[in-house]
Each structure stands twice: as C-alpha cells, then as structure tokens.
Design an enzyme around this catalytic site. Structure first.
Site: not given
Ligand code: DGJ
Length: 745
Positions: A200, A368, A477, A479, A527, A549
């Site tokens: 990560w 989020d 997006k 996620d 994502c 991120d």
């Molecule tokens: C992880 C994503 O990579 C971030 O950009 C963001 O959207 C957060 N989650 C939100 O919880």
C-alpha cells in the site's frame, strides 16, 4: 495471413507484426512448443526446433523411444504425471483419485476476429480483419473431457492472447485443481525477471532479478490482484535496456488471486506459467459444465522495455478498455477526500465545487462518507442511502447545483463491502465472506460481501442503480478497501468452497457489466485502497484507476514509472494533493506536484478554498495548461528516460510524444539539489529526426536527431540558486520541456 497451418505435420505458426509463435502436435498427440520470439518467415516444417536427445535420468513415454521424454520437450499446455516433472498448466482430480490425464489433439479451427470470453474481461477486436483466432480442440478419452486452447494474434501488434476452456462431456464429475491461462517453455534461461511489486502506498515498483534454477514466482492470495504484486512479469535479455533489446511480457487480464511464475529446470529451460493461483483453488466440473480461464496476453519487443510497454499501452487503451470514455479526453477532477475526509456538509462541498469551477476544474467527486451514518470508517458500508444529516436535500439537488455551475458530478461507492454496524448487516449477516463457526477477521472495521452469491450482487446492483438513476452522476469511483480472510460462502456446497475467490471476482465483473449496460455514460475509476487492484481485468470496465493513495510527488515518480511498464497514462489517476503530504508528510512545491500528476488522468485532492490566492492562481494555470495538452498526456506515446529505480537515483525523467511527432512534453525531476553540477544533457527519444523543434524557454531550434543523439543541454539547471521558498528550491524540483514543430511557413 496471420495463422499458417501445416495440415500434414500439424504445425501452427501464428505470425503478428513482429512476433512469431509456433507449436505443433507431438507424436503422443499432445501439443509441443517450437518457437516464440521475433517474427520468422514461414516454412513448411519447424519440427527441428523441438529436437532433443535421450538423457540418462529422464523417464520416457515410449519404451522404444527414450528420447521422447516430456521432461525434455517444450510443451504448450503441459499436464501432470507423465514424465514431465516441472509444474503443469493444469491438474485434473478424477473420482478414482487419479490426477493423470492425456489431452490429445482432435481438431482445430480458425475464426476471424476474436470471440468473447464468457463472464470474463478480455482484449477484443472492432473488425474481423484485426485479428485471427486459432482454437485447438483436445480430448482426454479416459475422462471424456474436452479442452480448447484459444490463441488470438493481431495482425498489427506484437501480442498473442491465450486462454483455455475445459468442457466436461463425460458422465462423471471431476475437479480442476489447477487451470492456468498460459504456459510457455523457453529453450534457455538467460533472462532477467522483471516484476512490479510493493505494498500500500508504494505500489508497482520495478524489481529485477536474474533467473536461476528452480521456481521463482509472484502470487496473490488476497482475493484481489493486490498492491503487493501485479499480475505481470517480463523476461528480458541481460543486455536489454529501456530502448534496445529483446523482452517478453506476460500480463493476466484478471483481478483476483493469481500466479505468475518462471521455473528453470535442470537443462536451463525456462517455463513461464500464468493464471488463477492454484493455491486454494479447485473447481468442480459436473457433466455438461465448462470452465473458462482468464486471458493471458503475451507480448514481445525487440525495442527494449519501452517497446514492450508501448505494445501493452496501445492494446489496453484501444482494445481492452471499452465504452464511451475509452477515447475521450478525461476530465480534470477535484476529489474531496483529503480535503474533508468524513467531515463535510452540503455547504462545504459546494464551496469546494464553486472554487474549483472558478479554477477551471471540470468534475467534482464526492468521496466516502455521503451515505448511512458514516462519520468515520466503522459504519454504514452496504447502506447506500444518502445521509440526510450531511446532505439534507439529497444527492440529486447537490448534483444539480454542481451541474448548474457547469461541472460534472461524480460519486464514491465501495460496493463489495459491508460494515458490521449497518442495516444491511442486521438484515443479512449471512451475506459475508466467512466460514461458519470461525471468527471473521475485519480490515478497516469492515467485512467483505459475498459476491460469489448472485443474490448479493443483485441487491447491490439495485442499490447502486437507484442512486445512479436518482441523481445526475457522470463518474463513479469504485473502491475496495480490504483483502479477504476466512474465505468461504454459505451460498455454495462444501465441495465448492475453493471456488469462492474466483466466483467472487466473476460477481464483481458481472456487477460492472450490468452497471455499464444501464449507465453507459458513466466514467468508472477503479480503486482499492489506492492501487491494490490496478490490473488489466479492471481496465476492461473502468478505463482509469486510482494509481495509489500516495500522492507525494517524489513517491509518485516510482509508482507511475513502474505502473507505466504495462498501463497507459490515460488509465492512471494522478492528483495534486496538499502539503505536508498526508502519506509521507513531505513538502514539495505545487509546481512539482503538478508536473508529476500531468502524466496521467489529472486532478486535485485538496481543499482549494483553503489555499492562498497565489496558489489558486497557480492551480488555474495548471488546469488550463493541462487541458491544452491533455490529449498528448493521455493518448500520446510514452517514453521513460531516466529510471527512479537506478542505484543512487537522484533524477527521474519521462516524456510523451504525439502520434505525428509534432509535439512532445518532457518531465525531468530531481530528488535533491546537487551543488555545482556538471553540464548535463538530457537525451530525448521517440522524436522525428527530421523535424525541427522549438523548445519552450530555449533559444533557437533543434532537429529531432540532435535532441535524441546530442541531447538537450540543461542550461543553468539546478545551479543552486536557493532564494525564495520551496518553489525555487532545488530539492524535489521539476522541469517541463515543451517541444513543438517549427512551422515551415
Ligand atoms: C481508499 C481510497 O484509496 C481513497 O482514495 C479514499 O477513497 C478512501 N478509500 C475513502 O475511504
């Protein structure tokens, strides 16, 4: 013609632009590999390429022919248990406990174009003339199973796309313990293995190691392709560089657990295997059922790593990504995540949108925290209903107000997850990936929804479709913020539990497919905690992905450089965020942050309302400048010039060149200022040697050949003028060079 077939000795020669792939039916009826590499002229017989002699320690198939040992021969889709001791492409467990099978050639067919893979993402053609597909039908007479090996070759590309399909036409039920997408036997092991690995916030760093006898592999067991390893490997010759020499790439169009492996045997043959990870996998194949493997895309280049990357970029951009956004200029966006995290209301969002709109940004993305009662990451996943405390007027009026400003509106979802604290969990505690009587581990306080269960996927589709229909949403997006644990599903029988990770991914793909069908105008960005599922499978549905991120400009150099090995710039979400950076706390200038993020699908992830007027003016300039050049950034040819992975790295450089070579933009980045540096020249590449270019900020003009051979003299670059703030600092600094053709008139 792209596929030559010698019917008499059953040889198949797939010939692409600069690649040949040759195999044949061996004397035992199985398929043998003959050649993979630079394009060869066709000839009637290539069988001499398979010649081997008897070796004392080997087992052989025929008593009278000790040279016919599968341990010595190069094979196409090797089986387990009959004189080959290397790892096979598949393994079939039969009711009597046997794992031995013998799939032999039955027939073949050639199809114009490229058939779809049911339920799976894959490269495609737009016209039948682009590619030809060879399907080899094999049959195992003991189990009565058919096996189809599919090979597609594009006339104008250097790739072979492969997959396999098992069909049970027998009367008994069998279990596939292993069913890879491809296996290729190379006749020597004089290669370096390149892999894209990390974790990560430092995804897809380039790692290189020399092949050695034994198995070297990268895998995922996490339920997604993962940020630890990308489903890709390359074998390059030791002398191969960024722009010269031979390299083979293997890329899996899949988003779940995978294996990418090279086994070097005792005679220095190298077997590359790629497909669904056989660890913790099995698939019950009842009579009448079929199993389709994902697709592996094999690419060849004699133009170094960059040539290989361009082969993948072009294919993945034009014939893997799909839909209305595939070829469209991607909008500049502002995402509120790092600006507000969970702490926002309509007024705050509108203030960010208004300011962003003034600065020329085109898409506002609400991240989020807009649903359920989600004020932190402990609750509400699965409850896809607007939080009326934060947004009392709902989503539709918010979207409308943003649209009225002239901006598009985008929304964040995490469809595959559920919070224990949610209405959905109260109603359906059985809808999670879990094993009864075992404690389910959590990750980011959340559990994984059981997407192997179509009922769950249906429910999530309905919830998302309701939101997407209610408000005017142009972008989603998608996620996915935790890996799987205690993998099991109560929706499946006990002897199908090892199918769950693959069935889960099929569920994810089916949801994407349905949403795209119902909302074809939506631009999806995939994502997974940043870039934990940045793979070709996702690209088929979402033409761009959140690369990482980690938005620190210096870290992004390595991440974007590594990602570019396989993935085109149009697929890489790249944002400017605030300083000190939220991931590494580093201070870098707005200029450097912009200069790095331009090389991707550009956006911002900060609170523009909190920025000084000077910074806002800078952002406005950046946005306008990017818009002017975005076609070039998103769809130009990408060249890597200086690697951040070199030992003692201090600089990174890359460039984009337009297809007609009239325009180019070069990025040069420096980690630390050097005192009293030498007079460096930056040698460019990919230009037209005969074109006369002007370089913004430089006097005079330069021909392409000069810029590529002699290089661009970096006059007074980084000369230590350390006045002013970090904007002028030599540390973490960047330069952009804009080249344009001098007009003759
Ligand atoms: C992880 C994503 O990579 C971030 O950009 C963001 O959207 C957060 N989650 C939100 O919880």
């Amino acid at each position: 013609m792209a596929i030559f077939i010698n019917e008499e000795n059953k040889q198949f020669h797939l010939q692409g632009k600069n690649i040949s792939y040759v195999f044949h039916v061996m004397k035992n009826g199985q398929l043998g590999q003959l050649y993979i590499g630079k394009r060869l002229r066709n000839r009637t017989d290539f069988s001499h390429l398979s010649k081997v002699e008897h070796r004392v320690a080997s087992s052989y198939v025929y008593e009278e022919d000790p040279s016919f040992s599968l341990d010595l021969l190069k094979q196409e889709y090797p089986s387990y248990g009959t004189s080959d001791y290397r790892e096979p492409a598949f393994q079939l467990l039969q009711p009597n406990g046997s794992r031995v099978s013998n799939f032999t050639y039955r027939s073949h067919e050639v199809i114009q174009g490229k058939p779809k893979l049911e339920g799976l993402p894959a490269t495609y053609t737009e016209s039948e003339e682009e590619a030809e597909t060879l399907i080899i039908h094999l049959f195992d007479d003991v189990t009565q199973l058919d096996l189809e090996l599919m090979y597609s070759i594009y006339h104008d590309r250097n790739v072979v796309a492969r997959s396999a399909r098992f069909i049970n036409n027998g009367k008994e039920t069998h279990k596939l313990q292993r069913a890879l997408s491809t296996s290729v036997d190379f006749p020597d092991a004089e290669y370096d293995l390149i892999q894209l690995s990390g974790s990560w916030s430092r995804e897809r760093h380039v790692h290189e190691r020399r092949l050695q006898q034994g198995i070297q592999s990268i895998t995922s067991t996490r339920g997604t392709s993962s940020s630890q390893h990308n489903p890709f490997l390359a074998l390059k010759r030791r002398e191969t560089t960024e722009h010269h020499g031979e390299v083979f790439g293997f890329s899996l169009v899949y988003s779940g657990n995978f294996l990418a492996q090279v086994e070097v045997d005792h005679y220095e043959n190298a077997r590359v295997s790629m497909g669904i990870n056989p660890f913790d996998f099995s698939w019950k194949l009842e009579p009448g059922q079929a199993f389709q493997t994902p697709e592996a895309v094999i690419a060849y280049s004699d133009q170094g790593m960059n040539g290989l990357s361009q082969t993948y970029h072009d294919l993945y951009q034009k014939r893997l990504a799909r839909g209305q956004w595939r070829d469209r200029a991607r909008p500049t966006l502002i995402n509120n995540w790092e600006a507000t995290y969970f702490d926002f209301n309509e007024e705050k969002l509108l203030s960010i949108a208004e300011k962003s709109n003034e600065l020329g940004i085109e898409l506002f993305v609400l991240d989020d925290g807009w649903f359920g009662k989600r004020n932190d990451d402990t609750t509400s996943l699965g409850d896809w209903f607007v939080d009326e405390e934060k947004l009392p007027n709902g989503l539709a009026p918010l979207a409308e107000k943003i649209n009225d400003m002239g901006m598009m509106f985008g929304l964040w979802f995490e469809p595959e997850m559920i919070s224990r604290e949610s209405t959905l969990f109260e109603q359906h505690p059985e809808w999670i990936i879990h094993v009864p009587k075992r404690h389910p581990s959590t990750g980011r306080h959340q559990l994984v929804l059981d997407f192997s269960n179509p009922e769950v996927v249906d429910y999530i589709y309905e919830s998302m479709a309701a939101i997407l229909s209610e408000a005017n949403i142009d972008y989603v997006k998608w996620d996915m913020n935790r890996y799987m644990t205690e993998i099991g599903s109560v929706a499946h029988e006990s002897d199908r539990q090892m199918e769950v990770p693959h069935r889960y991914i099929l569920g994810v793909y089916s949801l994407y497919e349905r949403l795209l069908e119902s909302f074809p105008h939506v631009l999806f960005e995939s994502c997974a905690s940043g870039g934990a599922r940045f793979d070709p499978g996702m690209l088929y549905y979402a033409p761009q992905g959140w690369t990482s991120d980690d938005t620190d400009a210096m870290e992004r150099l390595s991440i974007q450089y590594g990602t570019s090995m396989v993935y085109p710039l149009s697929s890489m979400g790249a944002h400017v965020s605030a300083v000190p950076n939220h991931q590494v706390k580093r201070m870098t200038s707005l200029k450097t942050r912009g200069d790095v993020a331009y090389f991707g699908a550009f956006g911002y992830e900060l609170d523009v309302t909190e920025m000084t007027e000077w910074e806002q003016r800078q952002i406005k300039e950046q946005v306008n400048w990017y818009k002017e050049h975005r076609e070039l950034f998103q769809y130009g040819q990408f060249y890597r010039l200086i690697s951040p992975f070199e030992e003692d790295r201090n600089e990174t450089s890359w460039m984009v060149v337009s297809d007609d070579k009239d325009k180019a933009i070069v990025g040069l980045y420096q980690i630390l200022a050097r005192p009293n540096p030498g007079f460096d020249r930056l040698r460019l590449t990919g230009l037209d040697p005969d074109i006369e270019y002007r370089v913004e900020g430089f006097e005079g003009t330069y021909f392409g050949d000069e810029l590529m051979q002699a290089g661009l003299q970096l006059e007074s670059a980084y000369n230590g003028a350390q006045t002013g703030g970090i904007e002028e600092s030599g540390d973490f600094s960047s330069k952009l060079f804009v080249l344009s053709k001098v007009n003759e008139s």
